[in-house]
Motif scaffolding. Structure first.
Motif, PDB file in Angstrom:
ATOM      1  N   GLY A 133       8.028  -1.061  16.438  1.00 30.57           N
ATOM      2  CA  GLY A 133       6.735  -1.399  16.867  1.00 30.57           C
ATOM      3  C   GLY A 133       5.816  -1.205  15.476  1.00 30.57           C
ATOM      4  O   GLY A 133       6.092  -1.477  14.091  1.00 30.57           O
ATOM      5  N   THR A 134       4.579  -1.114  15.346  1.00 30.84           N
ATOM      6  CA  THR A 134       3.359  -1.896  14.833  1.00 30.84           C
ATOM      7  C   THR A 134       2.438  -0.614  14.743  1.00 30.84           C
ATOM      8  O   THR A 134       1.711  -1.196  14.325  1.00 30.84           O
ATOM      9  CB  THR A 134       3.496  -3.166  15.327  1.00 30.84           C
ATOM     10  N   ASN A 135       1.774   0.098  15.227  1.00 34.89           N
ATOM     11  CA  ASN A 135       1.671   1.769  15.431  1.00 34.89           C
ATOM     12  C   ASN A 135       1.570   2.512  14.198  1.00 34.89           C
ATOM     13  O   ASN A 135       2.053   3.098  14.478  1.00 34.89           O
ATOM     14  CB  ASN A 135       1.084   1.622  17.261  1.00 34.89           C
ATOM     15  N   ILE A 136       0.778   2.124  13.591  1.00 33.01           N
ATOM     16  CA  ILE A 136       0.488   3.284  12.241  1.00 33.01           C
ATOM     17  C   ILE A 136      -0.034   4.558  12.321  1.00 33.01           C
ATOM     18  O   ILE A 136      -1.921   3.752  12.117  1.00 33.01           O
ATOM     19  CB  ILE A 136       0.738   3.023  10.905  1.00 33.01           C
ATOM     20  N   LYS A 137      -0.685   5.761  13.133  1.00 32.41           N
ATOM     21  CA  LYS A 137      -1.418   6.355  13.626  1.00 32.41           C
ATOM     22  C   LYS A 137      -1.595   7.027  12.824  1.00 32.41           C
ATOM     23  O   LYS A 137      -1.723   8.081  12.069  1.00 32.41           O
ATOM     24  CB  LYS A 137      -1.102   8.049  14.528  1.00 32.41           C
ATOM     25  N   ARG A 138      -2.407   6.613  11.573  1.00 30.18           N
ATOM     26  CA  ARG A 138      -3.084   7.108  10.179  1.00 30.18           C
ATOM     27  C   ARG A 138      -4.133   5.790   9.988  1.00 30.18           C
ATOM     28  O   ARG A 138      -4.440   4.718  10.096  1.00 30.18           O
ATOM     29  CB  ARG A 138      -2.150   7.413   8.523  1.00 30.18           C
ATOM     30  N   LEU A 139      -4.987   6.408   8.749  1.00 29.25           N
ATOM     31  CA  LEU A 139      -5.947   5.383   7.792  1.00 29.25           C
ATOM     32  C   LEU A 139      -5.346   4.951   6.047  1.00 29.25           C
ATOM     33  O   LEU A 139      -6.014   3.656   6.167  1.00 29.25           O
ATOM     34  CB  LEU A 139      -6.591   6.505   7.515  1.00 29.25           C
ATOM     35  N   LEU A 140      -4.058   4.525   6.447  1.00 30.23           N
ATOM     36  CA  LEU A 140      -3.114   4.299   5.604  1.00 30.23           C
ATOM     37  C   LEU A 140      -2.066   4.179   5.082  1.00 30.23           C
ATOM     38  O   LEU A 140      -0.950   5.056   6.543  1.00 30.23           O
ATOM     39  CB  LEU A 140      -3.151   3.986   3.938  1.00 30.23           C
ATOM     40  N   CYS A 141      -0.889   3.056   5.036  1.00 35.07           N
ATOM     41  CA  CYS A 141       0.669   2.756   5.222  1.00 35.07           C
ATOM     42  C   CYS A 141       0.881   4.027   4.465  1.00 35.07           C
ATOM     43  O   CYS A 141       0.526   4.315   3.479  1.00 35.07           O
ATOM     44  CB  CYS A 141       0.682   1.761   4.351  1.00 35.07           C
ATOM     45  N   VAL A 142       2.486   4.723   4.598  1.00 36.11           N
ATOM     46  CA  VAL A 142       3.092   5.971   4.365  1.00 36.11           C
ATOM     47  C   VAL A 142       4.358   5.072   4.374  1.00 36.11           C
ATOM     48  O   VAL A 142       4.759   5.020   6.380  1.00 36.11           O
ATOM     49  CB  VAL A 142       2.737   6.923   4.672  1.00 36.11           C
ATOM     50  N   GLN A 160       0.669  -0.539   0.130  1.00 32.39           N
ATOM     51  CA  GLN A 160       0.200   0.115  -0.272  1.00 32.39           C
ATOM     52  C   GLN A 160       0.247   1.134   0.266  1.00 32.39           C
ATOM     53  O   GLN A 160       0.475   2.571  -0.503  1.00 32.39           O
ATOM     54  CB  GLN A 160      -1.025  -0.503   0.673  1.00 32.39           C
ATOM     55  N   ALA A 161       1.507   0.851   0.690  1.00 32.92           N
ATOM     56  CA  ALA A 161       2.924   2.184   0.883  1.00 32.92           C
ATOM     57  C   ALA A 161       3.224   2.315  -0.940  1.00 32.92           C
ATOM     58  O   ALA A 161       3.613   3.651  -0.917  1.00 32.92           O
ATOM     59  CB  ALA A 161       3.795   2.080   2.035  1.00 32.92           C
TER      60      ALA A 161
END
Length: 309
Positions: free
Chosen positions: A168-177, A98-99
């Protein structure tokens, strides 16, 4: 300590802010995605089926719309699925994919805009040489350039990211960047190559911007001297400039926020900033070009008239 061998899933925590309005957001998002599909596919089909639109400017517009379909399809189906499930997770491989799609979509847009600027430069500043320069072969080469360049660059970026150890595994977004995945790397991980690749990419696409500025300096200087060129500028360059400015505003704002922005913004605002490039250009671009370019507008109105009868 986690590393790349054990981090198999990421959590897209940005979606947590939307869960209280899940049904409403799902309905609006699905409707919006359908609109994106309809306007872009309609314009592509009109350009394919109408022989009078088989010209470089319209073929580039079709490529622009196809890229819009490519980018939005990399986000909206997954987001809609997340709204229907209780766990908003994405696999490690899916996140990297996705990124890649998000970055290549955005940079492909800028590459196509640069090629469109070159096309307008030739049409307005060198009209006598236009058809000898903008041949079918040259057009094919430019379209391949606009697609393959971001694909190659971001393949390297994502490959470099895939070798990092993650803590870490937490992405504070709606999508992967990609850049946010890099920021999840452990402190001892060597991310120097990623930073070099990121800045190299920025240089490449900033040069695209300078090229567009150069073409418009010549276009505007030519239009000042000719009334016919001023009409052509209003018909074909204004939609291009509108698309360019809109794209730059949403992308630069997102990049600046991602690199230097405050972490205290409301999550809903961060979500909007993070997906602005997927919300505005994919719908706005085909609508602007569809109504501003005379041949496309006449073709659309002709189809509406036939359906009305």
């Amino acid at each position: 300590m986690d590393n790349v061998s054990v981090v198999r899933m990421f959590t897209l925590s940005g979606i947590n802010e939307t869960l209280n309005y899940r049904v409403a957001i799902f309905s609006l998002t699905l409707l919006y995605y359908c609109v994106v599909l309809f306007v872009n596919m309609s314009l592509v089909m009109i350009i394919i089926l109408d022989d009078t639109l088989h010209e470089p400017m319209y073929i580039l517009l079709g490529s622009f719309c196809i890229n819009g379909l490519y980018g939005t399809t990399g986000f909206f189906p997954k987001f809609l699925l997340d709204l229907l499930t209780s766990s908003q997770q994405i696999s490690y491989e899916g996140c990297l994919l996705q990124a890649f799609v998000m970055y290549s979509f955005a940079c492909c847009d800028l590459s196509i805009l640069a090629v469109m600027a070159y096309d307008r430069y030739l049409a307005i500043c060198q009209p006598l040489h236009y058809h000898s320069v903008m041949t079918k072969r040259r057009l094919s080469q430019l379209i391949c350039f606009s697609w393959l360049t971001p694909f190659c660059i971001f393949s390297v970026n994502v490959l470099l990211t895939s070798r990092l150890k993650l803590c870490g595994t937490n992405i504070k977004r709606l999508l992967c960047v990609n850049w946010i995945i890099v920021k999840l790397a452990c402190s001892e991980a060597d991310s120097f190559a990623n930073k070099v690749a990121a800045y190299f990419t920025i240089v490449i696409y900033v040069s695209h911007g300078f090229f567009i500025i150069w073409t418009y300096m010549h276009i505007i200087r030519s239009c000042v001297r000719s009334k016919e060129d001023r009409v052509k500028f209003m018909q074909t360059c204004v939609p291009h400039l509108t698309s360019l400015v809109t794209f730059l505003v949403v992308i630069v704002f997102d990049l600046m926020h991602m690199r230097f922005g405050s972490t205290n913004l409301p999550q809903s605002l961060e979500n909007f900033i993070g997906i602005g490039f997927l919300l505005i250009p994919p719908v706005m671009n085909p609508l602007i070009y569809g109504f501003k370019l005379t041949k496309v507008r006449n073709r659309i109105l002709g189809l509406v008239y036939v359906e009305g009868k």
